[in-house]
Design a protein around this motif. Sequence first.
Motif, short mmCIF file in Angstrom:
data_model
loop_
_atom_site.label_atom_id
_atom_site.label_comp_id
_atom_site.label_asym_id
_atom_site.label_seq_id
_atom_site.Cartn_x
_atom_site.Cartn_y
_atom_site.Cartn_z
N ASN A 202 -7.21 2.20 -4.96
CA ASN A 202 -8.12 3.16 -5.60
C ASN A 202 -9.55 2.63 -5.67
O ASN A 202 -10.50 3.35 -5.33
N ASN A 203 -9.71 1.37 -6.11
CA ASN A 203 -11.10 0.91 -6.27
C ASN A 203 -11.69 0.32 -4.99
O ASN A 203 -12.91 0.18 -4.88
N LEU A 204 -10.85 -0.02 -4.01
CA LEU A 204 -11.39 -0.49 -2.74
C LEU A 204 -11.60 0.65 -1.75
O LEU A 204 -12.35 0.52 -0.78
N GLY A 205 -10.90 1.76 -1.98
CA GLY A 205 -11.07 2.91 -1.10
C GLY A 205 -10.46 2.72 0.28
O GLY A 205 -10.82 3.43 1.23
N LYS A 206 -9.54 1.75 0.40
CA LYS A 206 -8.87 1.47 1.67
C LYS A 206 -7.40 1.16 1.39
O LYS A 206 -7.05 0.74 0.27
N PRO A 207 -6.51 1.33 2.37
CA PRO A 207 -5.14 0.87 2.19
C PRO A 207 -5.11 -0.63 1.88
O PRO A 207 -5.91 -1.39 2.42
#
Length: 234
Positions: A202-207
């Motif tokens: 969620n906070n990295l915006g990546k898998p």
Amino acid sequence: MKHIGIVDITTIGACLCANEIVAQAVKIDSSGKHPEFTMHAFSFDQYNDCIRRKDWISLANKICESIRLLEKVGADFVIIPSNTPHFAMDLIEKNSPLTVVNLIKIVADECQRRGFSKVLVLGIKVTMQDGLYNEVLSSKNITPMIPSADVCDKIEHLIRNEIIPSQINSTTVEDIQQDIQKYDCDAVILGCTELPVVYNENNLGKPVVDTTRLLAHYALKLACDDNISLKRHS
């Protein structure tokens, strides 16, 4: 169920892993049944000194001391919820009286299963810059990436000086988060078992491949599978 031995390198990572084993077990059996597990830790400075010197022989010897103690209390196999000590994995496997789960191989298998072709590896500097994941990922045609030197320094500081001593500064976390989001990659490996404390998809915006929880899930499956034979010898 088999008895899980946990070698505690950093207690935050080890406890997060142990808690996830219990949490996942409850999803299977709501009565609260979960595998027996025993955790052993020498003082962190003893492991840390070996890692700073890249003395993998001494680190393997120290970890195997823990494993022999875990064997005495009935552990059937061992997990090490810490990425960097896996530089010593060949020596650990050679000298361990018990089966030791290889976290690095599990993570690479997960990356392959999820179809990633380019992944960013995070962790302490030696994990990133000395290529802990390079060989195993490359063998699966997955390209490993690491952050720039200045971002590696930031991540090292975050792990050693904020997460491990439980003195997390949200400004540090957000600064690194913004750095990570700039990299062109399919996924991020949280290659330090403390990093899931502050980062997620969620906070990295990546898998994200959460090495801590992935290890916990594997350990639970292994503990519950009666068809898998494990080594045990003196």
